[in-house]
Every structure is written in C-alpha cells, then in structure tokens.
Design a protein around this motif. Structure first.
Motif, mmCIF file in Angstrom:
data_model
loop_
_atom_site.group_PDB
_atom_site.id
_atom_site.type_symbol
_atom_site.label_atom_id
_atom_site.label_comp_id
_atom_site.label_asym_id
_atom_site.label_seq_id
_atom_site.Cartn_x
_atom_site.Cartn_y
_atom_site.Cartn_z
ATOM 1 N N GLY A 1 -13.523 8.187 -14.068
ATOM 2 C CA GLY A 1 -12.961 7.737 -12.800
ATOM 3 C C GLY A 1 -12.152 8.770 -12.044
ATOM 4 O O GLY A 1 -12.128 9.947 -12.383
ATOM 5 N N THR A 2 -11.478 8.294 -10.997
ATOM 6 C CA THR A 2 -10.665 9.138 -10.126
ATOM 7 C C THR A 2 -9.306 9.327 -10.795
ATOM 8 O O THR A 2 -8.568 8.361 -10.936
ATOM 9 C CB THR A 2 -10.448 8.417 -8.778
ATOM 10 O OG1 THR A 2 -11.700 7.920 -8.331
ATOM 11 C CG2 THR A 2 -9.851 9.316 -7.737
ATOM 12 N N LYS A 3 -9.004 10.510 -11.208
ATOM 13 C CA LYS A 3 -7.767 10.705 -11.987
ATOM 14 C C LYS A 3 -6.558 10.933 -11.081
ATOM 15 O O LYS A 3 -6.665 11.603 -10.065
ATOM 16 C CB LYS A 3 -7.935 11.893 -12.933
ATOM 17 C CG LYS A 3 -9.023 11.641 -13.963
ATOM 18 C CD LYS A 3 -9.218 12.800 -14.905
ATOM 19 C CE LYS A 3 -10.268 12.496 -15.945
ATOM 20 N NZ LYS A 3 -11.631 12.312 -15.416
ATOM 21 N N PRO A 4 -5.382 10.385 -11.461
ATOM 22 C CA PRO A 4 -4.189 10.600 -10.630
ATOM 23 C C PRO A 4 -3.708 12.046 -10.708
ATOM 24 O O PRO A 4 -3.899 12.703 -11.730
ATOM 25 C CB PRO A 4 -3.149 9.662 -11.249
ATOM 26 C CG PRO A 4 -3.626 9.353 -12.609
ATOM 27 C CD PRO A 4 -5.117 9.544 -12.628
ATOM 28 N N LEU A 5 -3.098 12.488 -9.620
ATOM 29 C CA LEU A 5 -2.490 13.817 -9.651
ATOM 30 C C LEU A 5 -1.165 13.716 -10.397
ATOM 31 O O LEU A 5 -0.626 12.625 -10.574
ATOM 32 C CB LEU A 5 -2.251 14.312 -8.221
ATOM 33 C CG LEU A 5 -3.509 14.519 -7.383
ATOM 34 C CD1 LEU A 5 -3.144 14.911 -5.970
ATOM 35 C CD2 LEU A 5 -4.405 15.579 -8.019
ATOM 36 N N LEU A 6 -0.639 14.850 -10.808
ATOM 37 C CA LEU A 6 0.599 14.859 -11.576
ATOM 38 C C LEU A 6 1.758 14.259 -10.774
ATOM 39 O O LEU A 6 1.778 14.327 -9.559
ATOM 40 C CB LEU A 6 0.947 16.307 -11.927
ATOM 41 C CG LEU A 6 -0.110 17.079 -12.712
ATOM 42 C CD1 LEU A 6 0.350 18.491 -12.941
ATOM 43 C CD2 LEU A 6 -0.406 16.394 -14.035
ATOM 44 N N CYS A 7 2.712 13.667 -11.466
ATOM 45 C CA CYS A 7 3.926 13.202 -10.804
ATOM 46 C C CYS A 7 5.052 13.172 -11.821
ATOM 47 O O CYS A 7 4.816 13.315 -13.019
ATOM 48 C CB CYS A 7 3.729 11.814 -10.203
ATOM 49 S SG CYS A 7 3.743 10.534 -11.442
ATOM 50 N N GLU A 8 6.272 12.943 -11.334
ATOM 51 C CA GLU A 8 7.408 12.977 -12.249
ATOM 52 C C GLU A 8 7.734 11.578 -12.748
ATOM 53 O O GLU A 8 8.671 10.941 -12.283
ATOM 54 C CB GLU A 8 8.591 13.619 -11.555
ATOM 55 C CG GLU A 8 8.277 15.063 -11.217
ATOM 56 C CD GLU A 8 9.498 15.884 -10.925
ATOM 57 O OE1 GLU A 8 10.585 15.297 -10.821
ATOM 58 O OE2 GLU A 8 9.338 17.097 -10.799
ATOM 59 N N GLY A 9 6.936 11.100 -13.663
ATOM 60 C CA GLY A 9 7.219 9.821 -14.302
ATOM 61 C C GLY A 9 6.482 8.641 -13.686
ATOM 62 O O GLY A 9 5.984 8.714 -12.566
ATOM 63 N N HIS A 10 6.418 7.555 -14.452
ATOM 64 C CA HIS A 10 5.702 6.373 -13.990
ATOM 65 C C HIS A 10 6.119 5.158 -14.823
ATOM 66 O O HIS A 10 6.739 5.299 -15.874
ATOM 67 C CB HIS A 10 4.193 6.591 -14.136
ATOM 68 C CG HIS A 10 3.744 6.717 -15.556
ATOM 69 N ND1 HIS A 10 3.885 7.879 -16.276
ATOM 70 C CD2 HIS A 10 3.177 5.817 -16.409
ATOM 71 C CE1 HIS A 10 3.414 7.710 -17.498
ATOM 72 N NE2 HIS A 10 2.979 6.461 -17.611
ATOM 73 N N SER A 11 5.761 3.964 -14.322
ATOM 74 C CA SER A 11 5.918 2.740 -15.099
ATOM 75 C C SER A 11 4.527 2.165 -15.318
ATOM 76 O O SER A 11 3.611 2.442 -14.538
ATOM 77 C CB SER A 11 6.756 1.720 -14.340
ATOM 78 O OG SER A 11 8.043 2.229 -14.134
#
Ligand SMILES: Nc1nc2c(ncn2[C@@H]2O[C@H](COP(=O)(O)OP(=O)(O)O)[C@@H](O)[C@H]2O)c(=O)[nH]1
Ligand SMILES: Nc1ncnc2c1ncn2[C@@H]1O[C@H](COP(=O)(O)OP(=O)(O)O)[C@@H](O)[C@H]1O
Length: 388
Positions: free
Chosen positions: A69-79
């Motif tokens: 699938g479409t992968k998320p780009l990096l980010c600083e943290g998540h829930s």
C-alpha cells in the motif's frame, strides 16, 4: 526472538482501553488483536517509519510482514486505535491533509493478499476527509472513439474530470507523451511493480501489457476530480471485483465496417496491428454486452450524439456544480492529544491548554482502503456538537 513486546504493558499503564499512545522518547505503538501484536514505528529511529512488526503469540515469535500500500512519510510520533479490521494511525503532524492513516490487518484485501503471498500481510492507506464522485471506467474496442470522447469531456470540464494515466509496455505513438497519455514502461519493471501490489488492475491487450496503478487513480481523486479510466474489458472486470466503486460504460461501434474505417483512418497502427485489433474487437464487443460488468452501453455513431449521452450519464448535461473546495477536505489536529475509540467514533482529547476541547473522528462511512486511500472521514469539533 520469542520475547513479548514490551509496549503491551505500557498501554495498560496508559489506561488505554483500545489503542496505544506514544510514550516519551519512544516512537512506536503496539496494538494487540487476538493472538497478534502489531508494533508500528521503530525504537531505533526517532520518527514514525512505516515499519511494522508482528508478534505472533501462537508461534511465540516476531514476524516481519509483507507491507503493501501507500506508506506514510516519516513524522515525530503517532497514536494508534484499533477498529474492527484495521488500525487507525494518527500522526503527530501539523500537515492538515496528512495526519490520518490506516494500517489494514484483517480486511478483505489483506486476507486476499495473505492467501496469494502465503505470508503475514499488512497494508497502508492514507485517510482522506470526505468523498469524491465515483470514478468512470470506459471500455470498448480499439478505434471506437473512447479517447476522442474522453478528451472532449476533459476539455469541456477541465476542473471536474481527470484522466488515470495507465502504464503500458507498448511503444509510444507519434504524438503521445510519457506521463500524459501513458507511462511507457519496460515489461520487467511493470511485472515487478505488479508483484509489489502497486496496480489496481492489469491485462495483456493486443500483445502488450497495460495496467492502472493505484497511484494513477488516487492522484486524480486527491486533486478533487472525478477519475476517468480508459481500460479494456478484462481490466474493467478486475476493477469491478476491486474495492474501487465505479461506473462502468462500454462504447460500441455502429458496425464492424465503421470500426475498421476509423481504425484505418487514424493511421497509428501497422497493417498487422490493425488486423489484430479487429480480430479482438468482436470478442470484446460480445463480452462488453454480456459480461454483466457494464452499467451502460453507448453506441458511438454520431460523435456529438454519443457525447451528449455520455454527459447525461455523468450528470453534466445541465448546470455544472463546482468541484469541492480542497480546503474542505483538510483538518488540523492539535500538536498534543490522546485518543480513544467509541462505537465507530474516535475521540481525540486535546491536551494543550490553548485547545481545551475534544474532536470526534467519525469512521462509520469509510470507503476505499488499502492499497490506496481510505475516504469518508469526518472530523467534528466537539464544541459544534454542543451547539447542535
Ligand atoms: N486493462 C487495461 N487496459 C488498458 C489500460 N490502458 C489502456 N487499456 C486498453 O488497452 C487497449 C489498447 O489501448 P491503446 O494501445 O491505447 O490503443 P487504442 O485503444 O487503439 O487507442 C484499449 O482497449 C484500452 O482501453 C489499462 O491500464 N488497463
Ligand atoms: N463518432 C465518430 N465518428 C467518426 N469518427 C470517429 C468517431 N469517434 C471517433 N472517431 C475517430 O475514430 C478514430 C479512433 O478514435 P479513438 O478515440 O482514437 O478510439 P479509441 O480510443 O477507442 O481507440 C479517430 O481518428 C477519431 O477521430
């Protein structure tokens, strides 16, 4: 190997009934579903990557799943919050159109892929607020006038319709541009991308490989336009069987003689290719009329008459409604929040003092899904709920 994921315990400490929270300095979440624990992100890198690991309690070991699938780009943290067959991942991201992602763990698509690949499979899709109009699949034999009808439609309504640019292994014709008419590609590259799950559908047509990438359709929809696909009958059948809800239209020639005349007059094929296309046309027309795939059949005798019928079908014979405002499909999340799930709603508690409220994310009308976009999200500020 064999070690239980530590963050299951941390979830309990957080008191989260469903879902998991970002712990300071630890950029991963864990979600336990039955015997499996899904760990998203990684402790070794300081951001959310699309890394996913699964701890299988039955096997007593870690599994690296195939991630589609479409992968998320990096980010600083998540829930992360678990819904019945997928995990909603809310990125700590200030970009209003890039905070909601879905990791499918047990949807129909994932189950199909698990069977096909014989491995553990998870699949990403990007969450998008609201819906777009159903894509339109147009099929018909070579030379019937599909391309002509589509280009007239796009010229009249440039902000309403967008063309799904297919991949093909055939050579470009004189005026065709790479990336505009087709993505002209090599067979080995296209076959590998098909294996990687990047295509919504593909088929061998007139001796070449053609296919619609998931990205080709989603890019048009992301721009708020209605997507038009010009694909053959086999491709239409595959799309019918996919998650994509579309309208299927088959274009018929008035006669085989007229079809041959148009094909020859176009002058883009060699004699051998013309004969191959005419041989295939008969079978395509039979399938188009009888396969049960198509919602509508249009005869392209007089071009203007056929075009008017097409516009009527698509609801554009009179007043044209303006395309949706892209800003209406975006929503800002606060920088600091926690989440919980309640009956198809995700409640987002804003922790920062300047935003002393709650946001409700309604996920009861999800459409689409991996490997592309999950549409139909609705964010509601709780203050609005009190007023209503
Ligand atoms: N399945 C499938 N068919 C496609 C795709 N793109 C184009 N086609 C079909 O391939 C056939 C040949 O297309 P093309 O080489 O452009 O020739 P034309 O139909 O004579 O203009 C047509 O029936 C198209 O509808 C695709 O992405 N998938
Ligand atoms: N209704 C029509 N009457 C006469 N010629 C047509 C009509 N529709 C399309 N054509 C012509 O027929 C040829 C084939 O059309 P095209 O749009 O390329 O077909 P397709 O995309 O289905 O292969 C083109 O030269 C086009 O100008």
């Amino acid at each position: 190997m064999g070690e239980a994921p530590i963050l299951v315990h941390q979830d309990q400490q957080n008191g989260a009934s469903n879902g998991s929270e970002l712990k300071d300095g630890n950029f991963q979440t864990t979600t336990t579903i039955g015997d499996k624990t899904y760990v998203i992100g990684g402790a070794d890198n300081e951001t959310l990557s699309s890394d996913v690991r699964v701890f299988d309690k039955c096997l007593g070991e870690w599994v690296n799943p195939t991630v589609l699938g479409t992968k998320p780009l990096l980010c600083e943290g998540h829930s992360a919050v678990f819904l019945k067959d997928r995990i909603v991942v809310l990125k700590k991201n200030l970009k209003p159109d890039d905070h909601t992602w879905f990791l499918e763990v047990d949807t129909q698509y994932v189950r199909q892929q698990k069977k096909k690949l014989g491995t553990e499979v998870v699949a990403w899709s990007k969450g998008v607020i609201g819906n777009v109009e159903k894509p339109v699949v147009i099929s018909g034999p070579s030379g019937v006038g599909k391309g002509t009808l589509i280009s007239v439609l796009m010229k009249e309504f440039p902000s309403m319709f967008g063309f799904s640019v297919s991949h093909t292994t055939r050579a470009a014709r004189g005026k065709e541009k790479d990336g505009v008419h087709y993505h002209f590609t090599e067979k080995s590259i296209m076959e590998r991308e098909i294996q990687d799950g990047k295509f919504l559908e593909f088929a061998a047509v007139h001796g070449n490989l053609y296919g619609t990438s998931v990205e080709a359709v989603e890019m048009v929809s992301d721009a708020g336009k209605r997507c038009i696909l010009d694909i053959d009958v086999q491709g239409a059948r595959s799309v019918r069987a996919s998650y994509l809800e579309a309208i299927f239209i088959f274009i018929c020639p008035p006669s085989m003689e007229e079809l041959e005349k148009r094909l020859r007059k176009r002058g883009t094929e060699t004699e051998e290719q013309v004969l191959k296309r005419l041989r295939n046309a008969q079978a395509e027309i039979e399938q188009g009329k009888s396969s049960g795939v198509f919602d509508f059949i249009l005869y392209n005798d007089k071009l203007d008459v056929c075009y008017d019928s097409l516009k009527k079908l698509l609801g554009h014979d009179g007043y044209v409604t303006p395309p949706p405002n892209p800003a209406a499909r975006e929503f800002n999340l606060p920088t600091d929040y926690s989440v919980t799930e309640l009956n198809d709603k995700i409640i987002i508690y804003c922790n920062s003092s300047e935003l002393d409220n709650m946001i409700m994310l309604d996920v009861s009308s999800l459409k689409g899904g991996a490997p592309g976009r999950t549409r139909g999200l609705d964010f509601i500020q709780m203050e609005q709920l009190h007023i209503q």
